[in-house]
Design a protein around this motif. Structure first.
Motif, PDB file in Angstrom:
ATOM      1  N   GLN A  67     -16.513  46.524 -74.296  1.00 20.68           N
ATOM      2  CA  GLN A  67     -16.542  45.988 -72.941  1.00 20.68           C
ATOM      3  C   GLN A  67     -17.372  46.883 -72.023  1.00 20.68           C
ATOM      4  N   ALA A  68     -17.877  46.278 -70.949  1.00 25.46           N
ATOM      5  CA  ALA A  68     -18.650  47.000 -69.935  1.00 25.46           C
ATOM      6  C   ALA A  68     -18.027  46.742 -68.570  1.00 25.46           C
ATOM      7  N   PHE A  69     -18.167  47.732 -67.673  1.00 26.35           N
ATOM      8  CA  PHE A  69     -17.537  47.641 -66.358  1.00 26.35           C
ATOM      9  C   PHE A  69     -18.447  48.255 -65.300  1.00 26.35           C
ATOM     10  N   GLU A  70     -18.419  47.656 -64.122  1.00 23.90           N
ATOM     11  CA  GLU A  70     -19.237  48.156 -63.015  1.00 23.90           C
ATOM     12  C   GLU A  70     -18.457  49.191 -62.212  1.00 23.90           C
ATOM     13  N   GLY A  71     -19.196  50.172 -61.686  1.00 20.76           N
ATOM     14  CA  GLY A  71     -18.558  51.232 -60.914  1.00 20.76           C
ATOM     15  C   GLY A  71     -19.200  51.420 -59.557  1.00 20.76           C
ATOM     16  N   ARG A  72     -18.605  52.342 -58.795  1.00 21.37           N
ATOM     17  CA  ARG A  72     -19.123  52.670 -57.471  1.00 21.37           C
ATOM     18  C   ARG A  72     -18.835  54.138 -57.186  1.00 21.37           C
ATOM     19  N   ILE A  73     -19.680  54.743 -56.376  1.00 22.16           N
ATOM     20  CA  ILE A  73     -19.472  56.131 -55.972  1.00 22.16           C
ATOM     21  C   ILE A  73     -18.342  56.171 -54.952  1.00 22.16           C
ATOM     22  N   ILE A  74     -17.320  56.988 -55.212  1.00 21.97           N
ATOM     23  CA  ILE A  74     -16.211  57.110 -54.261  1.00 21.97           C
ATOM     24  C   ILE A  74     -16.137  58.506 -53.643  1.00 21.97           C
ATOM     25  N   ALA A  75     -16.893  59.458 -54.181  1.00 19.40           N
ATOM     26  CA  ALA A  75     -16.950  60.802 -53.595  1.00 19.40           C
ATOM     27  C   ALA A  75     -18.315  61.390 -53.884  1.00 19.40           C
ATOM     28  N   GLN A 194      -7.074  49.079 -65.518  1.00 16.24           N
ATOM     29  CA  GLN A 194      -7.136  49.274 -64.076  1.00 16.24           C
ATOM     30  C   GLN A 194      -8.409  50.000 -63.641  1.00 16.24           C
ATOM     31  N   ARG A 195      -8.557  51.278 -64.049  1.00 17.36           N
ATOM     32  CA  ARG A 195      -9.685  52.062 -63.544  1.00 17.36           C
ATOM     33  C   ARG A 195     -10.066  53.157 -64.530  1.00 17.36           C
ATOM     34  N   PHE A 196     -11.341  53.540 -64.460  1.00 18.92           N
ATOM     35  CA  PHE A 196     -11.851  54.704 -65.179  1.00 18.92           C
ATOM     36  C   PHE A 196     -12.618  55.530 -64.170  1.00 18.92           C
ATOM     37  N   LEU A 197     -12.451  56.848 -64.226  1.00 18.99           N
ATOM     38  CA  LEU A 197     -13.100  57.744 -63.273  1.00 18.99           C
ATOM     39  C   LEU A 197     -13.920  58.783 -64.015  1.00 18.99           C
ATOM     40  N   TYR A 198     -15.164  58.962 -63.563  1.00 17.25           N
ATOM     41  CA  TYR A 198     -16.014  60.058 -64.032  1.00 17.25           C
ATOM     42  C   TYR A 198     -16.194  61.012 -62.864  1.00 17.25           C
ATOM     43  N   GLU A 199     -16.017  62.302 -63.133  1.00 14.74           N
ATOM     44  CA  GLU A 199     -16.034  63.288 -62.049  1.00 14.74           C
ATOM     45  C   GLU A 199     -16.838  64.520 -62.438  1.00 14.74           C
ATOM     46  N   LEU A 200     -17.579  65.045 -61.472  1.00 11.42           N
ATOM     47  CA  LEU A 200     -18.241  66.346 -61.588  1.00 11.42           C
ATOM     48  C   LEU A 200     -17.818  67.176 -60.389  1.00 11.42           C
ATOM     49  N   SER A 201     -17.339  68.389 -60.650  1.00  7.72           N
ATOM     50  CA  SER A 201     -16.962  69.270 -59.547  1.00  7.72           C
ATOM     51  C   SER A 201     -17.481  70.676 -59.809  1.00  7.72           C
ATOM     52  N   ARG A 212     -18.691  71.333 -54.767  1.00  6.10           N
ATOM     53  CA  ARG A 212     -19.293  70.043 -55.119  1.00  6.10           C
ATOM     54  C   ARG A 212     -18.218  69.123 -55.666  1.00  6.10           C
ATOM     55  N   LEU A 213     -18.238  67.871 -55.240  1.00  2.59           N
ATOM     56  CA  LEU A 213     -17.364  66.845 -55.811  1.00  2.59           C
ATOM     57  C   LEU A 213     -18.125  65.533 -55.836  1.00  2.59           C
ATOM     58  N   PHE A 214     -18.298  65.007 -57.046  1.00  2.80           N
ATOM     59  CA  PHE A 214     -18.973  63.726 -57.235  1.00  2.80           C
ATOM     60  C   PHE A 214     -18.115  62.882 -58.166  1.00  2.80           C
ATOM     61  N   GLN A 215     -17.797  61.656 -57.744  1.00  3.52           N
ATOM     62  CA  GLN A 215     -16.942  60.775 -58.534  1.00  3.52           C
ATOM     63  C   GLN A 215     -17.490  59.353 -58.534  1.00  3.52           C
ATOM     64  N   VAL A 216     -17.451  58.739 -59.710  1.00  2.67           N
ATOM     65  CA  VAL A 216     -17.759  57.316 -59.850  1.00  2.67           C
ATOM     66  C   VAL A 216     -16.530  56.649 -60.453  1.00  2.67           C
ATOM     67  N   GLU A 217     -16.052  55.600 -59.800  1.00  2.00           N
ATOM     68  CA  GLU A 217     -14.869  54.876 -60.267  1.00  2.00           C
ATOM     69  C   GLU A 217     -15.285  53.498 -60.771  1.00  2.00           C
ATOM     70  N   PHE A 218     -14.773  53.131 -61.949  1.00  2.00           N
ATOM     71  CA  PHE A 218     -15.109  51.853 -62.577  1.00  2.00           C
ATOM     72  C   PHE A 218     -13.887  50.936 -62.569  1.00  2.00           C
ATOM     73  N   ASP A 219     -14.133  49.672 -62.271  1.00  2.37           N
ATOM     74  CA  ASP A 219     -13.075  48.665 -62.189  1.00  2.37           C
ATOM     75  C   ASP A 219     -12.856  48.049 -63.569  1.00  2.37           C
TER      76      ASP A 219
END
Length: 233
Positions: A67-75, A194-201, A212-219
């Protein structure tokens, strides 16, 4: 008031509480309630099976193989005056490399028309390893590729953290402009369905005075069309 009357009143009160709980659950949308139930059931299964957190985490992600899912930058802190390279682009993760899901999963991360990135999660003797496989459009290795790190703690079935390893530090130090990355910590979180989160800090230090905090959350509630094959695969 006698004991029998007291017991009856207690039973009525308990029934009222139970019914009110049922009413609250029934007000959720069907899809959302089902997803929450699935996630809760999996959490219980993980605990019942006594799975180690690394194995439980892989199993949760493997539920979405194919499966594939779209994400968005949240941080994205601190913000730069220039737009981030991901901003305004369609961000899609694809749980694709599932030949041996208990040992390794490969998840291409597509940024618009750029199909260069694949996250590789591998089970190690002590936990999990995350590597970033970067390719050029012709399929060859990007000059900066296969960086990442191993988990230093057990983590949980929901969240795993990957401090930068020495090989990646050497890679970053060898390339101009990447020395700020030598304290990277990557993280991933998953709530199945529900959600998947990728994070770099990065912590605050001399190289990164503001951290630094960068997060992309996928639905994960809404699968999307599968993206193209990532470069090099």
């Amino acid at each position: 008031m006698n004991i029998q009357t007291t017991l009856k009143l207690c039973s009525v009160a308990a029934l009222a509480v139970a019914l009110s709980a049922c009413v609250r659950v029934s007000t959720d949308s069907g899809d959302n309630a089902a997803a929450q139930a699935d996630a809760a059931a999996e959490t219980l299964q993980d605990a019942a099976a006594g799975a180690e957190p690394a194995d439980a985490f892989l199993a949760r992600l493997a539920r979405h193989c194919g499966q594939a899912f779209e994400g968005r930058i949240i941080a994205n802190e601190p913000r730069s005056p220039e737009p981030h390279a991901f901003e305004g682009k369609t961000l899609v993760m694809h749980v694709r490399g599932c030949d041996d899901p208990t040992r390794e999963l490969r998840v291409p991360f597509h940024v618009g028309d750029n199909h260069s990135r694949t996250w590789i999660l591998t089970r190690t003797d002590s936990g999990l390893r995350l590597k970033h496989d970067h390719r050029l459009e012709d399929g060859s290795d990007d000059p900066t590729t296969m960086y990442g790190g191993d988990t230093a703690t057990a983590g949980t079935a929901q969240r795993q953290e990957f401090p930068v390893d020495q090989a990646s530090i050497d890679t970053f130090n060898a390339r101009d402009g990447l020395s700020v990355s030598v304290t990277n910590v990557w993280a991933m979180e998953i709530d199945p369905g529900q959600r998947f989160l990728y994070e770099l800090s990065r912590p605050q230090d001399d190289l990164n005075p503001q951290g630094r905090l960068f997060q992309v959350e996928f639905d994960l509630t809404r699968p999307v069309d599968l993206p193209p094959t990532p470069w090099g695969y």
